[in-house]
Design a protein around this motif. Structure first.
Motif, PDB file in Angstrom:
ATOM      1  N   ARG A  28       8.121  -4.401  -7.112  1.00  0.00           N
ATOM      2  CA  ARG A  28       7.891  -4.574  -7.658  1.00  0.00           C
ATOM      3  C   ARG A  28       6.534  -4.989  -7.249  1.00  0.00           C
ATOM      4  NH1 ARG A  28       6.498  -4.994 -13.400  1.00  0.00           N
ATOM      5  NH2 ARG A  28       5.017  -3.588 -12.297  1.00  0.00           N
ATOM      6  N   VAL A  29       6.701  -5.858  -6.327  1.00  0.00           N
ATOM      7  CA  VAL A  29       5.440  -6.158  -5.636  1.00  0.00           C
ATOM      8  C   VAL A  29       5.184  -5.695  -4.200  1.00  0.00           C
ATOM      9  CG1 VAL A  29       5.314  -7.856  -3.487  1.00  0.00           C
ATOM     10  CG2 VAL A  29       6.123  -8.371  -5.955  1.00  0.00           C
ATOM     11  N   ASP A  30       5.584  -4.774  -3.469  1.00  0.00           N
ATOM     12  CA  ASP A  30       5.595  -3.460  -2.817  1.00  0.00           C
ATOM     13  C   ASP A  30       4.902  -2.604  -3.684  1.00  0.00           C
ATOM     14  OD1 ASP A  30       6.974  -4.731  -0.824  1.00  0.00           O
ATOM     15  OD2 ASP A  30       8.875  -3.141  -1.176  1.00  0.00           O
ATOM     16  N   GLU A  31       5.302  -2.553  -4.525  1.00  0.00           N
ATOM     17  CA  GLU A  31       4.010  -1.158  -5.294  1.00  0.00           C
ATOM     18  C   GLU A  31       2.819  -1.539  -5.543  1.00  0.00           C
ATOM     19  OE1 GLU A  31       7.849   0.437  -7.737  1.00  0.00           O
ATOM     20  OE2 GLU A  31       6.177  -0.956  -8.934  1.00  0.00           O
ATOM     21  N   ARG A  32       2.840  -3.585  -6.510  1.00  0.00           N
ATOM     22  CA  ARG A  32       1.642  -3.530  -6.434  1.00  0.00           C
ATOM     23  C   ARG A  32       0.655  -3.610  -5.411  1.00  0.00           C
ATOM     24  NH1 ARG A  32      -1.168  -6.253 -11.206  1.00  0.00           N
ATOM     25  NH2 ARG A  32       0.909  -5.160 -11.968  1.00  0.00           N
ATOM     26  N   ALA A  33       1.188  -3.918  -4.134  1.00  0.00           N
ATOM     27  CA  ALA A  33       0.379  -4.310  -3.005  1.00  0.00           C
ATOM     28  C   ALA A  33      -0.039  -2.906  -2.444  1.00  0.00           C
ATOM     29  CB  ALA A  33       0.615  -5.317  -2.477  1.00  0.00           C
ATOM     30  N   GLY A  34       0.108  -2.091  -2.529  1.00  0.00           N
ATOM     31  CA  GLY A  34       0.364  -0.586  -1.870  1.00  0.00           C
ATOM     32  C   GLY A  34       1.093  -0.365  -1.177  1.00  0.00           C
ATOM     33  N   LEU A  35       2.211  -1.438  -0.369  1.00  0.00           N
ATOM     34  CA  LEU A  35       3.073  -1.546   0.618  1.00  0.00           C
ATOM     35  C   LEU A  35       4.119  -0.642   1.050  1.00  0.00           C
ATOM     36  CD1 LEU A  35       2.150  -5.189   1.537  1.00  0.00           C
ATOM     37  CD2 LEU A  35       0.977  -3.504   2.483  1.00  0.00           C
ATOM     38  N   PRO A  36       4.364  -0.633   1.900  1.00  0.00           N
ATOM     39  CA  PRO A  36       6.064   0.505   2.374  1.00  0.00           C
ATOM     40  C   PRO A  36       7.377  -0.231   1.616  1.00  0.00           C
ATOM     41  CG  PRO A  36       4.560   0.026   4.635  1.00  0.00           C
ATOM     42  CD  PRO A  36       4.082  -0.582   3.773  1.00  0.00           C
ATOM     43  N   GLU A  37       8.006   0.150   0.558  1.00  0.00           N
ATOM     44  CA  GLU A  37       9.384  -0.598   0.912  1.00  0.00           C
ATOM     45  C   GLU A  37       9.850  -1.439   1.381  1.00  0.00           C
ATOM     46  OE1 GLU A  37      11.534   2.113  -2.152  1.00  0.00           O
ATOM     47  OE2 GLU A  37      13.217   0.474  -1.694  1.00  0.00           O
ATOM     48  N   GLY A  38      10.658  -2.741   1.457  1.00  0.00           N
ATOM     49  CA  GLY A  38      10.901  -3.840   2.453  1.00  0.00           C
ATOM     50  C   GLY A  38      10.033  -4.762   2.523  1.00  0.00           C
ATOM     51  N   SER A  39       8.381  -4.327   2.826  1.00  0.00           N
ATOM     52  CA  SER A  39       7.170  -5.494   3.049  1.00  0.00           C
ATOM     53  C   SER A  39       7.851  -6.457   2.368  1.00  0.00           C
ATOM     54  CB  SER A  39       6.503  -4.773   2.860  1.00  0.00           C
ATOM     55  OG  SER A  39       5.707  -3.238   3.074  1.00  0.00           O
ATOM     56  N   THR A  40       7.872  -7.013   1.429  1.00  0.00           N
ATOM     57  CA  THR A  40       8.237  -8.670   0.234  1.00  0.00           C
ATOM     58  C   THR A  40       9.362  -8.911   1.804  1.00  0.00           C
ATOM     59  OG1 THR A  40       7.215  -7.022  -1.381  1.00  0.00           O
ATOM     60  CG2 THR A  40       8.180  -9.354  -1.469  1.00  0.00           C
ATOM     61  N   SER A  41      10.312  -8.048   1.465  1.00  0.00           N
ATOM     62  CA  SER A  41      11.238  -8.604   1.927  1.00  0.00           C
ATOM     63  C   SER A  41      11.312  -9.281   3.226  1.00  0.00           C
ATOM     64  CB  SER A  41      12.794  -7.899   1.769  1.00  0.00           C
ATOM     65  OG  SER A  41      12.624  -7.180   0.455  1.00  0.00           O
ATOM     66  N   ASN A  42      10.499  -8.448   3.631  1.00  0.00           N
ATOM     67  CA  ASN A  42       9.851  -8.730   5.644  1.00  0.00           C
ATOM     68  C   ASN A  42       9.794 -10.288   5.886  1.00  0.00           C
ATOM     69  OD1 ASN A  42      11.112  -6.442   6.533  1.00  0.00           O
ATOM     70  ND2 ASN A  42       9.830  -5.298   7.057  1.00  0.00           N
ATOM     71  N   HIS A  43       8.721 -10.596   4.893  1.00  0.00           N
ATOM     72  CA  HIS A  43       7.960 -11.911   4.698  1.00  0.00           C
ATOM     73  C   HIS A  43       8.905 -12.673   3.530  1.00  0.00           C
ATOM     74  CE1 HIS A  43       4.624 -10.625   6.995  1.00  0.00           C
ATOM     75  NE2 HIS A  43       5.012  -9.692   6.195  1.00  0.00           N
ATOM     76  N   PHE A  44       9.707 -12.361   2.972  1.00  0.00           N
ATOM     77  CA  PHE A  44      10.748 -13.824   1.855  1.00  0.00           C
ATOM     78  C   PHE A  44      11.817 -12.838   1.780  1.00  0.00           C
ATOM     79  CE2 PHE A  44       5.809 -13.697   1.037  1.00  0.00           C
ATOM     80  CZ  PHE A  44       5.372 -15.380   1.173  1.00  0.00           C
ATOM     81  N   ARG A  45      12.342 -13.406   1.675  1.00  0.00           N
ATOM     82  CA  ARG A  45      14.222 -12.525   1.571  1.00  0.00           C
ATOM     83  C   ARG A  45      14.207 -12.858   0.403  1.00  0.00           C
ATOM     84  NH1 ARG A  45      18.551 -11.719   4.280  1.00  0.00           N
ATOM     85  NH2 ARG A  45      19.468 -13.991   4.045  1.00  0.00           N
ATOM     86  N   THR A  46      14.397 -14.389   0.181  1.00  0.00           N
ATOM     87  CA  THR A  46      14.880 -14.522  -1.457  1.00  0.00           C
ATOM     88  C   THR A  46      14.238 -14.315  -2.310  1.00  0.00           C
ATOM     89  OG1 THR A  46      14.994 -16.895  -0.985  1.00  0.00           O
ATOM     90  CG2 THR A  46      16.674 -15.582  -0.564  1.00  0.00           C
ATOM     91  N   ARG A  47      14.163 -14.393  -3.900  1.00  0.00           N
ATOM     92  CA  ARG A  47      13.333 -14.870  -4.931  1.00  0.00           C
ATOM     93  C   ARG A  47      12.474 -15.985  -5.021  1.00  0.00           C
ATOM     94  NH1 ARG A  47      12.357 -16.004  -9.695  1.00  0.00           N
ATOM     95  NH2 ARG A  47      10.674 -14.685 -11.335  1.00  0.00           N
ATOM     96  N   ALA A  48      13.247 -16.281  -4.440  1.00  0.00           N
ATOM     97  CA  ALA A  48      12.570 -17.943  -4.695  1.00  0.00           C
ATOM     98  C   ALA A  48      11.947 -18.225  -3.767  1.00  0.00           C
ATOM     99  CB  ALA A  48      14.421 -19.070  -3.877  1.00  0.00           C
ATOM    100  N   ALA A  49      12.421 -17.903  -2.280  1.00  0.00           N
ATOM    101  CA  ALA A  49      10.703 -18.118  -1.061  1.00  0.00           C
ATOM    102  C   ALA A  49      10.028 -16.938  -2.173  1.00  0.00           C
ATOM    103  CB  ALA A  49      11.605 -17.365  -0.432  1.00  0.00           C
ATOM    104  N   LEU A  50      10.128 -15.737  -2.350  1.00  0.00           N
ATOM    105  CA  LEU A  50       8.677 -15.405  -3.090  1.00  0.00           C
ATOM    106  C   LEU A  50       8.269 -16.030  -3.816  1.00  0.00           C
ATOM    107  CD1 LEU A  50       7.229 -12.642  -3.255  1.00  0.00           C
ATOM    108  CD2 LEU A  50       9.147 -11.544  -4.802  1.00  0.00           C
TER     109      LEU A  50
END
Lengths: 179, 179
Positions: A28-50
């Motif tokens: 949902r962060v990828d979608e909201r930011a208008g970024l390709p799927e996987g972008s958020t995971s690249n920067h914050f691997r776990t939910r805790a990191a996010l």
């Protein structure tokens, strides 16, 4: 210019503030930011990191907004406090709601608790300085009282949509503070 | 004797209070309550219904605990307020954390907001009566100030594990209230 990481953090804060803890997922962060799927995971691997990334983003924004209060009178302190409350529950409402969501996650997450406590100490010091300038006999305790009342008012404005004027209650606390 | 529905509601409140909004699912409530899978769904078909059930359970418990405060002096009001804060952030900590989680869900749920507002009006009336008995010139505003400060203190005790004595800050607010 905002980096991908900045966009991810901003979107995470928006989701926390508008949908709560359950709204925050990498996809949902990828979608909201208008970024390709996987972008958020690249920067914050776990939910805790996010969650920690969102928390650090909020604290950094609060620190930027922090400056010494110059108050001339008790009325002035009431007015400036009320305006700050109206700012964080108006234009900055989403960030404030996100901060409260993280506050509650911190109830069962010690590391997060330490992170979100960082900016509060700065605010207490600012309020304490203003109260000392006005001659409060116990500026430290008075700052705790004024911060607690402000935070209670903010919580009700965010959660219950309370739109009543905060000034009368603040005036009572400031009167007690200058005792 | 507790009914299945009571056990479901108690388990839902426990999950909200210990794990937050993300901890609340029908399956986990069944597990926590030690009930066969599907029991929670039988009583609360949707997650929204389950959240409302937990909310009504909390409000009912708060209403039961609500009684007129008899206060003899300002110090007495400070002491009774502090003891109430210590109760809800100590033995009743999980219920209070659950209440805060629901508070934040209410920020984007108008029906829930109305439900959780029901018990607060009762508390404001009790505090207002105590302040009137002590001769507060504006008991209604003073009650708002004392409630706001108490709620700010409770939030910090729950979220940040703040264990400092609430009495000094409460004494400042009460002094202003009787001003």
């Amino acid at each position: 210019m905002s980096t991908t990481r900045d966009r991810v953090v901003a979107a995470a804060i928006e989701l926390l503030g508008t949908e709560g803890a359950r709204g925050l997922t990498h996809r949902r962060v990828d979608e909201r930011a208008g970024l390709p799927e996987g972008s958020t995971s690249n920067h914050f691997r776990t939910r805790a990191a996010l969650v920690e990334g969102a928390s650090d983003g909020l604290v950094a924004a609060e620190m930027l907004g922090l400056r010494a209060m110059r108050v001339e009178s008790a009325d002035d302190l009431v007015e400036q406090s009320a305006q700050l409350i109206e700012l964080v529950t108006g234009p900055l409402r989403v960030a404030t709601a996100a901060r409260h969501v993280l506050f509650l996650e911190a109830a069962h997450d010690v590391r997060l608790r330490e992170r979100i406590s960082a900016s509060r100490a700065g605010y207490v010091a600012v309020v304490e300085g203003a109260l000392r300038d006005l001659g409060a006999p116990e500026p430290e305790r008075a700052a705790e009282a004024l911060m607690a009342a402000s935070e209670g008012i903010i919580l009700h404005r965010i959660a219950r949509g309370d739109a009543s004027d905060p000034r009368p209650a603040l005036a009572i606390v400031v009167r007690g503070a200058l005792g």
